[in-house]
Write a protein that holds these residues in place. Sequence first.
Motif, PDB file in Angstrom:
ATOM      1  N   THR A 199       5.488  -6.114 -10.189  1.00 46.68           N
ATOM      2  CA  THR A 199       4.660  -5.056 -10.652  1.00 46.68           C
ATOM      3  C   THR A 199       5.034  -3.790 -10.043  1.00 46.68           C
ATOM      4  N   LEU A 200       5.062  -3.865  -8.648  1.00 46.38           N
ATOM      5  CA  LEU A 200       5.613  -2.685  -7.942  1.00 46.38           C
ATOM      6  C   LEU A 200       6.730  -2.017  -8.408  1.00 46.38           C
ATOM      7  N   ILE A 201       7.847  -2.926  -8.694  1.00 48.76           N
ATOM      8  CA  ILE A 201       9.050  -2.316  -9.226  1.00 48.76           C
ATOM      9  C   ILE A 201       8.980  -1.671 -10.346  1.00 48.76           C
ATOM     10  N   ASP A 202       8.576  -2.460 -11.275  1.00 50.28           N
ATOM     11  CA  ASP A 202       8.233  -1.855 -12.665  1.00 50.28           C
ATOM     12  C   ASP A 202       7.396  -0.407 -12.799  1.00 50.28           C
ATOM     13  N   THR A 262      10.877   6.057 -10.413  1.00 56.74           N
ATOM     14  CA  THR A 262      11.497   7.186  -9.797  1.00 56.74           C
ATOM     15  C   THR A 262      12.839   7.046  -9.131  1.00 56.74           C
ATOM     16  N   VAL A 263      13.704   6.083  -9.489  1.00 59.79           N
ATOM     17  CA  VAL A 263      14.972   5.993  -9.082  1.00 59.79           C
ATOM     18  C   VAL A 263      15.991   6.773  -9.604  1.00 59.79           C
ATOM     19  N   GLU A 264      16.840   7.360  -8.937  1.00 64.39           N
ATOM     20  CA  GLU A 264      18.075   8.263  -9.314  1.00 64.39           C
ATOM     21  C   GLU A 264      19.373   7.913  -8.930  1.00 64.39           C
ATOM     22  N   ASN A 265      19.115   7.119  -7.679  1.00 61.68           N
ATOM     23  CA  ASN A 265      20.409   6.844  -7.168  1.00 61.68           C
ATOM     24  C   ASN A 265      20.856   5.514  -7.611  1.00 61.68           C
ATOM     25  N   LYS A 266      22.151   5.509  -8.147  1.00 63.62           N
ATOM     26  CA  LYS A 266      22.675   4.171  -8.850  1.00 63.62           C
ATOM     27  C   LYS A 266      22.584   2.752  -8.028  1.00 63.62           C
ATOM     28  N   GLU A 267      22.935   3.297  -6.626  1.00 67.67           N
ATOM     29  CA  GLU A 267      22.819   1.867  -5.846  1.00 67.67           C
ATOM     30  C   GLU A 267      21.499   1.391  -5.612  1.00 67.67           C
ATOM     31  N   GLU A 327       0.885  -1.403   0.054  1.00 68.63           N
ATOM     32  CA  GLU A 327      -0.039   0.066   0.161  1.00 68.63           C
ATOM     33  C   GLU A 327       0.875   1.170  -0.125  1.00 68.63           C
ATOM     34  N   LEU A 328       1.859   1.422   0.726  1.00 70.78           N
ATOM     35  CA  LEU A 328       2.937   2.416   0.798  1.00 70.78           C
ATOM     36  C   LEU A 328       3.398   2.591  -0.496  1.00 70.78           C
ATOM     37  N   VAL A 329       3.854   1.737  -1.235  1.00 68.06           N
ATOM     38  CA  VAL A 329       4.652   1.958  -2.561  1.00 68.06           C
ATOM     39  C   VAL A 329       3.525   2.225  -3.649  1.00 68.06           C
ATOM     40  N   GLU A 330       2.251   1.880  -3.452  1.00 65.79           N
ATOM     41  CA  GLU A 330       1.288   2.226  -4.489  1.00 65.79           C
ATOM     42  C   GLU A 330       0.747   3.814  -4.017  1.00 65.79           C
ATOM     43  N   MET A 331       1.163   4.321  -3.318  1.00 68.14           N
ATOM     44  CA  MET A 331       0.946   5.668  -2.885  1.00 68.14           C
ATOM     45  C   MET A 331       1.790   6.590  -3.815  1.00 68.14           C
ATOM     46  N   GLY A 332       2.959   5.915  -4.482  1.00 72.95           N
ATOM     47  CA  GLY A 332       4.010   6.624  -5.223  1.00 72.95           C
ATOM     48  C   GLY A 332       4.989   7.327  -4.411  1.00 72.95           C
ATOM     49  N   GLY A 333       5.703   8.001  -5.403  1.00 70.40           N
ATOM     50  CA  GLY A 333       6.970   8.545  -4.716  1.00 70.40           C
ATOM     51  C   GLY A 333       8.126   7.855  -4.490  1.00 70.40           C
ATOM     52  N   LYS A 334       9.117   8.508  -4.311  1.00 67.88           N
ATOM     53  CA  LYS A 334      10.595   7.898  -4.008  1.00 67.88           C
ATOM     54  C   LYS A 334      10.499   6.849  -2.742  1.00 67.88           C
ATOM     55  N   TYR A 342      17.178  -2.898  -7.262  1.00 65.62           N
ATOM     56  CA  TYR A 342      16.025  -3.266  -7.824  1.00 65.62           C
ATOM     57  C   TYR A 342      15.908  -3.962  -8.898  1.00 65.62           C
ATOM     58  N   ASN A 343      16.812  -3.862  -9.774  1.00 66.98           N
ATOM     59  CA  ASN A 343      17.051  -4.754 -10.758  1.00 66.98           C
ATOM     60  C   ASN A 343      17.406  -6.076 -10.455  1.00 66.98           C
ATOM     61  N   LYS A 344      18.460  -6.261  -9.357  1.00 71.90           N
ATOM     62  CA  LYS A 344      18.725  -7.377  -8.606  1.00 71.90           C
ATOM     63  C   LYS A 344      17.659  -8.316  -8.124  1.00 71.90           C
ATOM     64  N   MET A 345      16.606  -7.320  -7.544  1.00 73.08           N
ATOM     65  CA  MET A 345      15.333  -7.723  -6.910  1.00 73.08           C
ATOM     66  C   MET A 345      14.536  -8.408  -8.337  1.00 73.08           C
ATOM     67  N   LYS A 346      14.415  -7.804  -9.249  1.00 74.03           N
ATOM     68  CA  LYS A 346      13.683  -8.172 -10.510  1.00 74.03           C
ATOM     69  C   LYS A 346      14.340  -9.597 -10.741  1.00 74.03           C
TER      70      LYS A 346
END
Length: 345
Positions: free
Chosen positions: A207-210, A216-221, A131-138, A226-230
């Motif tokens: 779906t949440l990640i994509d 919204t990701v700007e940090n390289k780390e 629910e938190l992620v679906e609210m949007g934002g970084k 997140y790509n590792k999570m995928k």
Amino acid sequence: MRLFVGTLLVTMLVVAMLIDDSEGYNRGRRRRRNKRSMEDVADEELVEIMQEARSLLEELKDLDDLDDMAAERAPMESRGAGYEDNVVYRRNTEDKTMAGSADEKRRTLLQRAKVAEQAEMYEDMVKCMKELVEMGGKLSTEERNLLSVAYKNVVGSRRSAWRLVTALDQKKAGEGVDESDSARQAVKWMREKVVTDLKKLCGDVLTLIDKFVLPTVENKENEVFYNKMKGDYYRYLAEISEGSEREDMVTKAKESYEKAYAKATTSLTPTNPIRLGLALNWSVFHYEIRKDPKEACRVAKEAFDAAISDIDQLKEDSYKDSTLIMQLIRDNLTLWTSEQDQGKN
């Protein structure tokens, strides 16, 4: 029931009237002998009967109320258990602590997720973080880690269950138990249920990640994370899939890992725990999914050697995490190398 009670009520009222009339006749005959006592007895009997009649009337009223409640509930029950569960869920979640601004709601969800983690209520933790992620934002680093922990635990328990029921089915098949046997049917039922749960959970986090996180990701780390999570969740899906579906999951996992690995080797230090964790899972993917122990050993050795050469630059705040992952990489490398040597011999 109502008809029976109504009939009984009418009967009692008739009896009361008969008693009243008969007492009028009896009092005339016995007035001289025992005038007062017989009147009292008749009056007392009549009062008792009338009281019972009133009680029955109250019971009839209660029955009417129950029927009204049943009539109101019937439409909801006819919609099925899922609808009723949703009604209860909405009632429980629409509380005052969730009211207020978006920031307040976000803080509430975050705190609930942290408490759920401490209580090891990972299903609830997943609901909060979703629910938190679906609210949007970084996502902050804390929110990112909580998201990972929540899904890792609920998916991890089902992966363990899948391995168990799969091994159990193989054991029974080895013992010659027919597929129509009730025990094997039960194992098949559980395996299908676990697979359905895994596909749902992995699909949700991907779906949440994509949809919400990576855009919204700007940090390289974080991009590596997140790509590792995928890659991880596509790998989990590949474990339980077959045929063309499995090939598709393997391809998507490989693409995600490669994207994360390319970014990690150019942006993160060799001792960074996220880069080391990626190398660990990337090598496991080669060994367990692609059945390529040579490539698995190459990835693991390359990551371990680079971290060892840069160990002096290891930051204190990540020392424990980094050294633990390095140990896991070395253990895998030792095991896989030994198996390859045994295969050659």
